[in-house]
Motif scaffolding. Structure first.
Motif, short mmCIF file in Angstrom:
data_model
loop_
_atom_site.label_atom_id
_atom_site.label_comp_id
_atom_site.label_asym_id
_atom_site.label_seq_id
_atom_site.Cartn_x
_atom_site.Cartn_y
_atom_site.Cartn_z
N PHE A 126 0.79 -1.22 0.00
CA PHE A 126 0.00 0.00 0.00
C PHE A 126 0.82 1.28 0.00
O PHE A 126 0.90 1.96 -1.02
CB PHE A 126 -0.99 -0.02 1.17
CG PHE A 126 -1.92 -1.20 1.09
CD1 PHE A 126 -2.98 -1.21 0.19
CD2 PHE A 126 -1.72 -2.32 1.88
CE1 PHE A 126 -3.82 -2.31 0.07
CE2 PHE A 126 -2.55 -3.43 1.79
CZ PHE A 126 -3.61 -3.42 0.89
N THR A 127 1.46 1.61 1.11
CA THR A 127 2.11 2.92 1.14
C THR A 127 3.43 2.94 0.40
O THR A 127 3.88 3.99 -0.01
CB THR A 127 2.37 3.37 2.59
OG1 THR A 127 3.26 2.43 3.17
CG2 THR A 127 1.10 3.42 3.38
N LYS A 128 4.08 1.81 0.25
CA LYS A 128 5.34 1.70 -0.50
C LYS A 128 6.50 2.37 0.23
O LYS A 128 6.34 3.32 0.97
CB LYS A 128 5.23 2.33 -1.89
CG LYS A 128 4.15 1.76 -2.75
CD LYS A 128 4.42 0.33 -3.01
CE LYS A 128 3.30 -0.26 -3.82
NZ LYS A 128 3.55 -1.63 -4.18
N VAL A 142 12.54 6.48 2.41
CA VAL A 142 12.23 5.22 3.07
C VAL A 142 10.90 5.30 3.83
O VAL A 142 10.14 4.34 3.87
CB VAL A 142 13.39 4.84 4.01
CG1 VAL A 142 12.92 3.94 5.11
CG2 VAL A 142 14.47 4.14 3.21
N GLY A 143 10.63 6.47 4.39
CA GLY A 143 9.31 6.68 4.95
C GLY A 143 9.16 6.27 6.39
O GLY A 143 9.83 5.36 6.88
N MET A 181 7.52 6.59 -8.99
CA MET A 181 7.81 5.48 -9.91
C MET A 181 8.47 4.31 -9.19
O MET A 181 8.13 3.15 -9.42
CB MET A 181 8.73 5.93 -11.04
CG MET A 181 8.07 6.72 -12.14
SD MET A 181 6.53 6.02 -12.69
CE MET A 181 7.08 4.62 -13.65
N ARG A 182 9.38 4.60 -8.30
CA ARG A 182 10.11 3.53 -7.61
C ARG A 182 9.18 2.53 -6.95
O ARG A 182 9.40 1.33 -7.04
CB ARG A 182 11.00 4.13 -6.53
CG ARG A 182 12.27 4.70 -7.08
CD ARG A 182 13.05 5.34 -5.96
NE ARG A 182 14.24 5.99 -6.48
CZ ARG A 182 14.86 6.98 -5.87
NH1 ARG A 182 14.39 7.45 -4.72
NH2 ARG A 182 15.93 7.51 -6.39
N GLY A 183 8.16 3.04 -6.29
CA GLY A 183 7.28 2.14 -5.57
C GLY A 183 6.11 1.67 -6.40
O GLY A 183 5.62 0.56 -6.23
N GLY A 202 16.73 1.73 -1.20
CA GLY A 202 17.32 2.44 -0.06
C GLY A 202 17.32 1.58 1.19
O GLY A 202 18.30 1.54 1.93
N VAL A 203 16.21 0.86 1.43
CA VAL A 203 16.13 0.00 2.62
C VAL A 203 17.24 -1.03 2.59
O VAL A 203 17.94 -1.25 3.58
CB VAL A 203 14.76 -0.70 2.70
CG1 VAL A 203 14.79 -1.80 3.73
CG2 VAL A 203 13.68 0.29 3.03
#
Ligand code: HEM
Lengths: 343, 132
Positions: A223-225, A251-252, B57-59, A230-231
């Motif tokens: 969902f949020t991605k 990364v969020g 785009m990445r996700g 990066g992770v």
């Protein structure tokens, strides 16, 4: 009470993680906590196992679930009541991988009459098995974040887990199963009165915590991605012991939450009931062969009894005996010499 | 400690598994993939942009592809769109890979790093690599 408190507790943890992300305290949340958590987990588990190993188990505890080996014409249950190490290994295998003991779970109900009924109850076993296997598979799949060349075993696990090819990114079956199973296990404790009565916060908290970890992972994947490249750069920096000094961009917050809850789980693990992961291997009723009638078991802390003869006794008290007129076998002058030679 | 031998073997095996990621990687500096944008089409673009901003785009790129697939295969609608002056189809080959014509250095760079194996290429063409 515990059911609600554990929600509040996990919610507080999530808030702490969000605050950490907002304040960008990477060195604390992204470096210090993960390392400290892994160390606590590994050292804690080792300490617990060593402590268990220090307590003596003087006798075989054969909690029989099958016919003991006895006369040749009585059928012996080799796995449920093993007499050899091989039998024990098979029993342990069933216990660890298939939860054999839980499979025996029964429920007792009072019917009209009054009339007591006992029956088999497999729901707990099924949900428990589904939950633990999903957890293991997810952990194995997570190795893709911790290995440069993702091992073959991990790719195969990913492939099989996403076999249904539903949606993009592909749906992992274990993600659904783990959330479903934890939900069941939680409501089992809330709804069934007898179980609810014996449930403590320490029973609800791990369920809520693990649900939140899996839930945040699912949010992140479907969902949020998050910025997974990066992770992985970050996780690889952790395991190569050259930690990044700031969290990669994009990364969020959700990743901070996932990570922090995992750290809490790792720290909590060795000191809580979750340590049954190691405990199951140490449980004396499962890991000992029932060979009490075949091998002599000597109590390990028994002090050696040397024995004490009348001669020893007279040697110790001869003077006193003579002084009060008790007859002695040997007179004082002879007492220095060993009795055995005199004979 | 009782049954010392067995307990220690068990602990060593466990710690061996648990610390595998560490001793397997310690001190190594792993290369983070940088998706290569040097393709003939992208080089000619004045404003280098994708369908959505890079961060999205990445996700979300797989979801975009999924939507396109649904509109083409299920609804039978083939659309065209213009991005940064480049006209493309809502298509895997004639869309994404029109610009990103260097699949190996672009898509695969990320996917291999993370062990993502899109099954799209079971059917769709693995296009000829074109980069500069
Ligand atoms: C107790 C340990 C953990 C559990 C139970 C857990 C659970 C999950 C679950 C259920 C998912 C959903 C997607 C999937 O199944 O792959 C997930 C995703 C994820 N987890 Fe974990 N996790 C754990 C530890 C970690 C750790 C230590 C990290 C990294 C520091 C991590 C990073 C991630 C990331 C980045 C995703 C998103 C994956 C994607 O989008 O494909 N997890 N986690």
């Amino acid at each position: 009470m515990g059911a609600i408190m554990s929600f509040v507790g996990v919610l507080a943890l999530v808030l702490i993680a969000i605050l950490g992300a907002k304040a960008n305290l990477h060195l604390v949340f992204g470096v210090l906590f993960p390392y400290a958590a892994v160390l606590t987990l590994l050292i804690g588990l080792t300490v617990r196992v060593v402590r268990w190993a220090k307590s003596p188990v003087p006798f075989r505890i054969p909690t029989t679930c099958g016919q003991q080996k006895s006369l040749p014409w009585i059928k012996h249950s080799r796995i449920e009541n093993p007499t050899t190490i091989w039998g024990v290994l098979v029993r342990m295998f069933f216990e660890v991988f298939l939860f054999r003991s839980l499979f025996r779970n029964t429920k007792i109900e009072m019917h009209k009459g009054p009339h007591l009924a006992q029956g088999s109850s497999k729901w707990l076993w099924m949900a428990g098995l589904a939950f633990h296997w999903s957890f293991l598979i997810i952990l194995i799949r997570h190795l893709r974040f911790f290995t440069e060349e993702v091992p073959f075993a991990v790719s195969v696990t990913e492939y099989l887990d996403s076999f249904l090819q539903i949606g993009v990114p592909l749906l992992y079956m274990t993600d659904l199963v783990i959330l479903g199973a934890i939900t069941f296990l939680y409501f089992r404790r809330v709804i069934i009165p007898q179980v609810s009565y014996i449930s403590l916060p320490a029973d609800y908290f791990p369920l809520v915590l693990i649900f939140s970890i899996a839930g945040s992972g699912v949010l992140m994947r479907y969902f949020t991605k998050t910025h997974i490249v990066g992770v992985k750069a970050y996780t690889m920096s952790l395991v190569s012991l050259r930690p990044m000094m700031s969290m990669p961009e994009g990364v969020g917050t959700i990743f901070w939450v996932h990570l922090f809850l995992v750290c809490v789980l790792f720290v909590y693990f060795p000191w809580s009931k979750l340590v049954h992961m190691a405990g199951v291997f140490m449980s004396p009723t499962r890991n000992m062969a029932n060979n009490s009638r075949i091998v002599r078991h000597v109590n390990p802390w028994q002090t050696k009894y040397k024995g004490r003869t009348y001669v020893d006794y007279e040697n110790d008290f001869r003077e006193k005996m003579i002084s009060v007129g008790v007859p002695v076998e040997k007179q004082e002058s002879e007492s220095a010499e060993p009795a055995a030679e005199k004979e | 400690m009782y049954d010392k031998g067995k307990v220690i073997v068990g602990l060593v095996v466990f710690l061996g598994f648990a610390t595998f990621p560490f001793y397997n990687n310690i001190g190594k500096k792993s290369a983070v993939p940088e998706p290569n944008l040097k393709t003939p089409v992208i080089e000619q673009m004045v404003v280098k942009k994708c369908i959505e901003p890079k961060e999205i785009m990445r996700g979300e790129h797989m979801q975009i592809l999924n939507q396109w697939r649904d509109t083409v295969v299920r609804e039978g609608e083939r659309k065209k769109m213009t991005i940064g002056g480049v006209e493309i189809d809502t298509s895997l080959q004639k869309g994404c890979l029109h610009c990103h014509s260097n699949k190996k250095k672009f898509c695969d760079a990320c996917h291999n790093y993370l062990s993502v194996k899109p099954y799209c290429w079971d059917c769709h063409f693995d296009p000829k690599e074109r980069d500069v």
